[in-house]
Design a protein around this motif. Structure first.
Motif, PDB file in Angstrom:
ATOM      1  N   PRO A 103       0.825  -1.216   0.000  1.00  0.00           N
ATOM      2  CA  PRO A 103       0.000   0.000   0.000  1.00  0.00           C
ATOM      3  C   PRO A 103       0.853   1.257   0.000  1.00  0.00           C
ATOM      4  O   PRO A 103       1.983   1.260   0.495  1.00  0.00           O
ATOM      5  N   CYS A 104       0.294   2.314  -0.560  1.00  0.00           N
ATOM      6  CA  CYS A 104       0.977   3.604  -0.569  1.00  0.00           C
ATOM      7  C   CYS A 104      -0.070   4.715  -0.499  1.00  0.00           C
ATOM      8  O   CYS A 104      -1.253   4.491  -0.762  1.00  0.00           O
ATOM      9  N   ARG A 105       0.373   5.907  -0.164  1.00  0.00           N
ATOM     10  CA  ARG A 105      -0.532   7.047  -0.055  1.00  0.00           C
ATOM     11  C   ARG A 105      -0.818   7.598  -1.467  1.00  0.00           C
ATOM     12  O   ARG A 105       0.121   7.887  -2.217  1.00  0.00           O
ATOM     13  N   PRO A 106      -2.080   7.735  -1.853  1.00  0.00           N
ATOM     14  CA  PRO A 106      -2.377   8.273  -3.178  1.00  0.00           C
ATOM     15  C   PRO A 106      -1.994   9.749  -3.288  1.00  0.00           C
ATOM     16  O   PRO A 106      -2.126  10.510  -2.323  1.00  0.00           O
ATOM     17  N   ALA A 107      -1.507  10.120  -4.452  1.00  0.00           N
ATOM     18  CA  ALA A 107      -1.191  11.515  -4.720  1.00  0.00           C
ATOM     19  C   ALA A 107      -2.495  12.283  -4.957  1.00  0.00           C
ATOM     20  O   ALA A 107      -3.519  11.686  -5.299  1.00  0.00           O
ATOM     21  N   PRO A 108      -2.474  13.614  -4.787  1.00  0.00           N
ATOM     22  CA  PRO A 108      -3.690  14.399  -5.033  1.00  0.00           C
ATOM     23  C   PRO A 108      -4.306  14.136  -6.403  1.00  0.00           C
ATOM     24  O   PRO A 108      -5.535  14.131  -6.543  1.00  0.00           O
TER      25      PRO A 108
END
Length: 248
Positions: free
Chosen positions: A132-137
């Motif tokens: 998992p990773c943090r989605p970009a704007p």
């Protein structure tokens, strides 16, 4: 013939996607009404259509080596629409926090009355790193955030019973697999329904997706029958679940 349409409705909060359809013969059961897997597929397709029109569809995410993977959902059915009935299916995002995104779904009849709804939790995945990773704007801004549906939300965690009855194992088949080369989300529900006794009328299903099964895996199902619910685990050979399904 009834004209079918699809559209994204933008408001000050975010975008809401809807498409119209009719219940097809291929989507009904012996009662002449939409099956639960077919209803779930409408919701699943709806979110896919929304992403495609928002410019964040399969090709874009494949190019970015990213994917939204379903982690959990709760589906509530007030009634199953019948053959030929006009229906409208809709969806919108309700929250983005950290690695996760929440999305609501609804299905309405020809009079605009809600006949089914769902809440879902998705995790954003880096396919290259396999985590998992943090989605970009850029991956979330086109959706915005809408006010959640008025529905009875259950806790994210499905309480697992202590005692299960083991059922016969079966292999993952080619028709279970989707474009991510994993067992499709709806297929787990279909597998679980094969374990059910009799001819039940399901009013709610919750699914906690633990890990992805792939072609060549063997599913070891087990079932626990309680007074107000049925819990089914679809496990690997070590009894570690691919998915936990609760049916009421």
């Amino acid at each position: 013939m009834t004209e079918q349409k699809e559209e994204i409705q933008n408001n000050k909060e975010g975008s809401r996607y809807e498409f119209d359809s009719r219940v097809r013969y291929s989507e009904i059961d012996h009662r002449g009404t939409l099956t639960l897997p077919a209803l779930i597929n409408y919701f699943q397709d709806c979110s896919t259509f929304h992403s495609e029109l928002a410019g964040l569809g399969m090709d874009r995410l494949k190019q970015d080596k990213k994917a939204w993977v379903l982690s959990y959902w709760q589906v509530i059915i007030n009634r199953y629409p019948g053959l030929g009935e006009a229906i409208t299916t809709g969806t919108f995002a309700t929250e983005f926090r950290g690695l996760f995104g929440n999305r609501n779904f609804y299905m309405k009849d020809g009079e605009g009355k809600r006949i089914a709804c769902a809440n879902s939790i998705w995790v954003f995945m880096d396919l290259e790193k396999g985590r998992p990773c943090r989605p970009a704007p850029e991956h979330i801004d086109p959706y915005g955030m809408n006010v959640p549906l008025d529905m009875p939300y259950e806790d994210r965690k499905i309480l697992v019973p202590e005692d299960f009855e083991e059922k016969d194992a079966f292999p993952v088949r080619k028709y279970h697999i989707d474009t991510n080369e994993h067992v499709n989300n709806c297929q787990y529900v279909q597998m679980a329904m094969e374990m059910l006794p009799g001819d039940l009328s399901i009013r709610q299903v919750r699914v906690d997706y633990k890990k992805s099964a792939v072609l060549g895996d063997v599913i070891y199902p087990r079932i626990a029958m309680e007074q107000e619910r049925i819990v089914i685990e679809l496990c690997d050979g070590g009894k570690s679940p691919y998915a936990i399904i609760e049916i009421k």
